[in-house]
Design a protein around this motif. Structure first.
Motif, PDB file in Angstrom:
ATOM      1  N   THR A 157      -2.238 -11.510 -14.626  1.00 14.53           N
ATOM      2  CA  THR A 157      -1.988 -10.276 -14.887  1.00 14.53           C
ATOM      3  C   THR A 157      -3.388  -9.423 -15.506  1.00 14.53           C
ATOM      4  O   THR A 157      -4.105 -10.191 -16.009  1.00 14.53           O
ATOM      5  CB  THR A 157      -0.875 -10.118 -16.241  1.00 14.53           C
ATOM      6  N   GLY A 158      -3.416  -8.225 -15.229  1.00 16.11           N
ATOM      7  CA  GLY A 158      -4.803  -7.605 -15.500  1.00 16.11           C
ATOM      8  C   GLY A 158      -5.851  -7.853 -14.596  1.00 16.11           C
ATOM      9  O   GLY A 158      -6.951  -7.584 -14.817  1.00 16.11           O
ATOM     10  N   THR A 159      -5.652  -8.451 -13.330  1.00 14.62           N
ATOM     11  CA  THR A 159      -6.509  -8.334 -12.311  1.00 14.62           C
ATOM     12  C   THR A 159      -6.453  -7.417 -11.077  1.00 14.62           C
ATOM     13  O   THR A 159      -5.165  -6.989 -11.056  1.00 14.62           O
ATOM     14  CB  THR A 159      -6.615  -9.722 -11.822  1.00 14.62           C
ATOM     15  N   THR A 160      -7.267  -7.029 -10.335  1.00 13.85           N
ATOM     16  CA  THR A 160      -7.323  -6.299  -9.276  1.00 13.85           C
ATOM     17  C   THR A 160      -6.541  -6.940  -7.889  1.00 13.85           C
ATOM     18  O   THR A 160      -6.157  -6.139  -7.178  1.00 13.85           O
ATOM     19  CB  THR A 160      -8.688  -5.724  -8.793  1.00 13.85           C
ATOM     20  N   VAL A 162      -3.528  -8.112  -8.157  1.00 15.94           N
ATOM     21  CA  VAL A 162      -2.105  -7.664  -8.114  1.00 15.94           C
ATOM     22  C   VAL A 162      -2.054  -6.422  -7.307  1.00 15.94           C
ATOM     23  O   VAL A 162      -1.141  -6.320  -6.553  1.00 15.94           O
ATOM     24  CB  VAL A 162      -1.918  -7.301  -9.624  1.00 15.94           C
ATOM     25  N   GLN A 163      -2.929  -5.301  -7.498  1.00  9.56           N
ATOM     26  CA  GLN A 163      -2.885  -3.974  -6.769  1.00  9.56           C
ATOM     27  C   GLN A 163      -3.169  -4.429  -5.204  1.00  9.56           C
ATOM     28  O   GLN A 163      -2.583  -3.999  -4.330  1.00  9.56           O
ATOM     29  CB  GLN A 163      -4.026  -3.177  -7.107  1.00  9.56           C
ATOM     30  N   ARG A 166      -0.275  -5.644  -3.636  1.00 14.37           N
ATOM     31  CA  ARG A 166       0.796  -4.643  -3.274  1.00 14.37           C
ATOM     32  C   ARG A 166       0.685  -3.698  -2.027  1.00 14.37           C
ATOM     33  O   ARG A 166       1.183  -3.327  -1.363  1.00 14.37           O
ATOM     34  CB  ARG A 166       0.698  -3.616  -4.601  1.00 14.37           C
ATOM     35  N   LYS A 167      -0.806  -3.600  -1.917  1.00 13.14           N
ATOM     36  CA  LYS A 167      -1.281  -2.875  -0.867  1.00 13.14           C
ATOM     37  C   LYS A 167      -1.090  -3.584   0.549  1.00 13.14           C
ATOM     38  O   LYS A 167      -0.614  -3.162   1.418  1.00 13.14           O
ATOM     39  CB  LYS A 167      -2.867  -2.588  -0.990  1.00 13.14           C
ATOM     40  N   LYS A 170       2.638  -3.272   1.542  1.00  9.12           N
ATOM     41  CA  LYS A 170       2.860  -2.114   2.103  1.00  9.12           C
ATOM     42  C   LYS A 170       2.312  -2.032   3.338  1.00  9.12           C
ATOM     43  O   LYS A 170       3.170  -1.544   4.191  1.00  9.12           O
ATOM     44  CB  LYS A 170       2.101  -1.051   1.219  1.00  9.12           C
ATOM     45  N   PHE A 180       3.755 -13.439 -12.279  1.00 12.00           N
ATOM     46  CA  PHE A 180       2.428 -13.232 -13.088  1.00 12.00           C
ATOM     47  C   PHE A 180       1.962 -14.298 -14.022  1.00 12.00           C
ATOM     48  O   PHE A 180       2.920 -14.587 -14.928  1.00 12.00           O
ATOM     49  CB  PHE A 180       2.392 -11.822 -13.659  1.00 12.00           C
TER      50      PHE A 180
ATOM     51  N   THR B  12       0.585   3.961  -7.220  1.00  7.79           N
ATOM     52  CA  THR B  12       0.057   2.523  -7.670  1.00  7.79           C
ATOM     53  C   THR B  12      -0.510   2.013  -6.483  1.00  7.79           C
ATOM     54  O   THR B  12      -1.022   0.859  -6.737  1.00  7.79           O
ATOM     55  CB  THR B  12       1.182   1.867  -8.186  1.00  7.79           C
ATOM     56  N   LEU B  13      -0.516   2.494  -5.289  1.00 12.43           N
ATOM     57  CA  LEU B  13      -1.410   1.811  -4.368  1.00 12.43           C
ATOM     58  C   LEU B  13      -2.756   2.084  -4.307  1.00 12.43           C
ATOM     59  O   LEU B  13      -3.684   1.025  -4.118  1.00 12.43           O
ATOM     60  CB  LEU B  13      -0.787   2.101  -3.040  1.00 12.43           C
ATOM     61  N   PHE B 197       6.065 -10.988 -21.165  1.00 15.83           N
ATOM     62  CA  PHE B 197       5.158 -10.972 -20.197  1.00 15.83           C
ATOM     63  C   PHE B 197       4.477 -11.877 -19.666  1.00 15.83           C
ATOM     64  O   PHE B 197       3.942 -12.275 -18.620  1.00 15.83           O
ATOM     65  CB  PHE B 197       3.925  -9.847 -20.601  1.00 15.83           C
ATOM     66  N   SER B 200       5.920 -13.775 -16.844  1.00 18.84           N
ATOM     67  CA  SER B 200       6.032 -12.716 -15.468  1.00 18.84           C
ATOM     68  C   SER B 200       7.352 -12.073 -15.347  1.00 18.84           C
ATOM     69  O   SER B 200       7.724 -11.743 -14.307  1.00 18.84           O
ATOM     70  CB  SER B 200       5.854 -13.544 -14.212  1.00 18.84           C
ATOM     71  N   LEU B 206       3.301  -6.065 -19.774  1.00 20.87           N
ATOM     72  CA  LEU B 206       2.579  -6.456 -18.707  1.00 20.87           C
ATOM     73  C   LEU B 206       2.093  -5.367 -17.924  1.00 20.87           C
ATOM     74  O   LEU B 206       1.076  -5.055 -17.350  1.00 20.87           O
ATOM     75  CB  LEU B 206       3.502  -7.356 -17.768  1.00 20.87           C
ATOM     76  N   MET B 209      -1.135  -4.104 -19.442  1.00 27.31           N
ATOM     77  CA  MET B 209      -2.526  -4.932 -19.172  1.00 27.31           C
ATOM     78  C   MET B 209      -2.776  -4.574 -17.732  1.00 27.31           C
ATOM     79  O   MET B 209      -4.074  -4.662 -17.490  1.00 27.31           O
ATOM     80  CB  MET B 209      -2.138  -6.254 -19.472  1.00 27.31           C
ATOM     81  N   GLN B 210      -1.825  -4.380 -16.819  1.00 33.49           N
ATOM     82  CA  GLN B 210      -2.084  -4.182 -15.462  1.00 33.49           C
ATOM     83  C   GLN B 210      -2.636  -3.097 -15.078  1.00 33.49           C
ATOM     84  O   GLN B 210      -3.568  -2.642 -14.367  1.00 33.49           O
ATOM     85  CB  GLN B 210      -0.714  -4.919 -14.508  1.00 33.49           C
ATOM     86  N   GLU B 213      -6.130  -1.911 -16.398  1.00 33.73           N
ATOM     87  CA  GLU B 213      -7.110  -2.572 -15.312  1.00 33.73           C
ATOM     88  C   GLU B 213      -7.459  -1.844 -14.163  1.00 33.73           C
ATOM     89  O   GLU B 213      -8.394  -1.667 -13.683  1.00 33.73           O
ATOM     90  CB  GLU B 213      -6.992  -4.217 -14.995  1.00 33.73           C
ATOM     91  N   GLU B 214      -6.269  -1.327 -13.613  1.00 29.44           N
ATOM     92  CA  GLU B 214      -6.264  -0.596 -12.374  1.00 29.44           C
ATOM     93  C   GLU B 214      -6.658   0.842 -12.208  1.00 29.44           C
ATOM     94  O   GLU B 214      -7.412   1.122 -11.459  1.00 29.44           O
ATOM     95  CB  GLU B 214      -4.789  -0.547 -11.512  1.00 29.44           C
TER      96      GLU B 214
END
Lengths: 304, 262
Positions: A157-160, A162-163, A166-167, A170, A180, B12-13, B197, B200, B206, B209-210, B213-214
């Protein structure tokens, strides 16, 4: 009496003028280092092997050693006989503000150089390129991200990352269950206890966690590189003179052929305090960063 | 400091602005990527789901355990029930909630294998429910013991059994008395659900935090999450107060209504 006061006024005016001229050209960081004979280095407490504590408030690691070399160069440049280094532990949350407000003069942790951060701080030339990889159990038979369809994938959690997952989901239509972890150790525990089939994270973090585990042979890093991120030393923004001095020192270290030796020392040989071996081979991306020194942000690396 | 609330209408992408803020959740924009607002509401749903599930567990177990602790020590069975309920309370209220969550998620399933197939929101709800049940049990016990002993004596004189005494005399009174502390316990549960959180469950903490960061928009994200937590806890407060008012017996419990005072 009167004339004396007048001359004092002149002196003050002259001092102001000089000050104004100085402020235009000089580097506030270099001035501070010169006048105090000390410098504050931002370090991480557990980012093995980049920057971590070896106990007793001592810090070491790949980036920390590079920074000590840079500061030795700065010391010579300023003509100081000694330079005291104060170590200031930083976290992901406070590292940028601490450099911004001048508490930390040079941050030697694991900070990704990206355009959002470059608005607030400066980055020295990149000496380490992080690659996001997949760690799995050695006997799982998984060798690529395509095989993770329908499997449980852990990330922190809280790191790039995760995104990034997701990408990827997709773009390639691969569906996986994300789980997480609260921090990297938790995410690794998810993989170790079988609650996750893979752990997607920065290669050095994966290698460090595997090296630290009960049976390092049970895990391996597999598959394609999911993303590339330049990890760089952070310096204050709007101090081009200090940044130039840091970059000059980096260029010297590279020219002297020290980088491969430093890599072997921190990534391939046993490191203190527990004499574990991280075992992360030098990647072509990092090699390329040494050959063509630059401070490009992560966005430039991931353009296709 | 200016707020950039536009962050909630980005997808979100890749952080592009979406056509409609509720792009995916309510199907307002077909086939579009979810926005941060969609994600925020989904996370809120998880927070409420975990809180509701654990509240159900906590209320049932708390009422039972609290009642058992007050049983008369007339038989061997009663003495054992008192011991068990006392152990329950002392065990679950003395271990930090985060430790309990990890015990239920990582440790206990490796001994009790069927738990391995249980989803993590169930495990965290069990942990939260048991933790809170120990606290509710103490409140229920306090409520029962606050009743004048004459009530039990009168019930016994009428020939009621212990079970009947609790069912018709003691519990209807005691549960009314403990409504105020029960309200704060239920509100606490909304806030405590943020520990989910750690194992998971994609709930509000959660998300916060996420997403921060993004997007690097920490202030806006945390502000929205704080508002939703406060709103949820306040809603629980209103519902509990309504129940409390509906069930009030005039003259028995201290009331603000001066005409009811003795």
């Amino acid at each position: 009496m009167k004339s004396k006061k007048l001359s004092t006024n002149y002196l003050i005016a002259a001092a102001f003028l000089l000050g104004a001229v100085n402020a235009h050209a000089a580097s506030p960081t270099m001035d501070k280092i010169k006048s105090t004979g000390a410098v504050t280095m931002g370090v991480r407490e557990s980012s093995i092997p980049m920057s971590y504590t070896t106990g007793d408030s001592r810090f070491d690691g790949y980036h920390v050693e590079v920074c000590r070399m840079i500061l030795a160069d700065v010391k010579d440049k300023l003509g100081l006989s000694t330079l005291r280094i104060n170590y200031q532990p930083v976290t992901s949350q406070n590292r940028v503000p601490l450099v911004q407000n001048g508490t930390v003069d040079i941050e030697c942790g694991t900070t990704t150089n990206n355009t959002a951060r470059a608005k607030d701080v400066g980055f020295a030339n990149t000496l380490y390129v992080e690659e996001v990889r997949i760690a799995v159990k050695a006997n799982s038979g998984i060798t690529s991200i395509a095989q993770l369809a329908g499997k449980k994938v852990a990330t922190t959690t809280g790191t790039t990352s995760v995104q990034l997952l997701r990408k990827h989901e997709k773009a390639n239509g691969v569906n996986f269950d994300e789980v997480f972890g609260k921090d990297h150790a938790d995410s690794f525990l998810l993989l170790e206890s079988g609650r996750a089939d893979a752990f997607v994270m920065d290669g050095s973090i994966l290698a460090g966690n595997i090296a630290n585990s009960k049976n390092p042979k049970d895990f391996k890093i597999v598959g394609e590189v999911l993303a590339t991120e330049p990890i760089a030393i952070m310096v204050p923004k709007n101090d081009p003179e200090f940044k130039a001095a840091v970059n000059a020192a980096i260029a010297k270290i590279v020219a002297n052929g020290n980088m491969p030796k430093l890599w072997n020392k921190w990534f391939l040989a046993p490191i203190p305090p527990k004499n574990i071996v991280v075992g992360l081979e030098l990647s072509p991306a990092t090699k390329n960063a040494w050959a063509n020194l630059n401070d490009k942000p992560a966005e430039d690396y991931n353009k296709k | 400091m200016s707020l950039d609330l536009g962050v909630f209408c980005k997808n979100t992408l890749d952080g592009e602005v979406v056509d409609h803020c509720f792009s995916a959740l309510f199907g307002l924009a077909q086939n579009s990527d979810p926005s941060y607002l969609d994600w925020l509401l989904k996370a809120w749903g998880w927070t409420l789901a975990v809180a509701a599930l654990s509240l159900t567990i906590a209320l049932i177990l708390g009422a039972v355990m609290g009642t058992l602790r007050t049983l008369p020590t007339t038989s061997l069975l009663n003495r054992w029930l008192i011991r068990i309920s006392t152990a329950w309370v002392e065990l679950f209220r003395n271990i930090p909630i985060l430790v309990q969550v990890f015990l239920w998620y990582h440790v206990i399933p490796s001994f009790v294998l069927p738990l391995k197939s249980l989803p993590s929101y169930w495990l965290v709800s069990i942990a939260l429910g048991f933790f809170t049940s120990a606290r509710i049990a103490e409140q229920v016990r306090a409520g029962i013991q606050a009743l004048p002993s004459g009530q039990t004596a009168a019930a016994t004189a009428l020939g009621l059994t212990t079970l009947q005494t609790y069912r018709y005399v003691i519990l209807p009174m005691a549960l009314r008395i403990v409504m105020p502390p029960l309200t704060s316990e239920s509100m606490n549960l909304i806030k405590n659900s943020s520990v989910a959180f750690a194992v998971s469950v994609p709930e509000l903490t959660l998300f916060a935090m996420q997403a921060q960061e993004e997007t690097s928009k920490g202030v806006e994200i945390y502000l929205a999450v704080t508002l939703l937590y406060a709103l949820s806890a306040f809603a629980v407060n209103r519902v509990m107060t309504l129940i409390e008012k509906r069930n009030r017996i005039p003259g028995f419990i201290v009331s603000n209504d001066a005409s009811l005072a003795h």
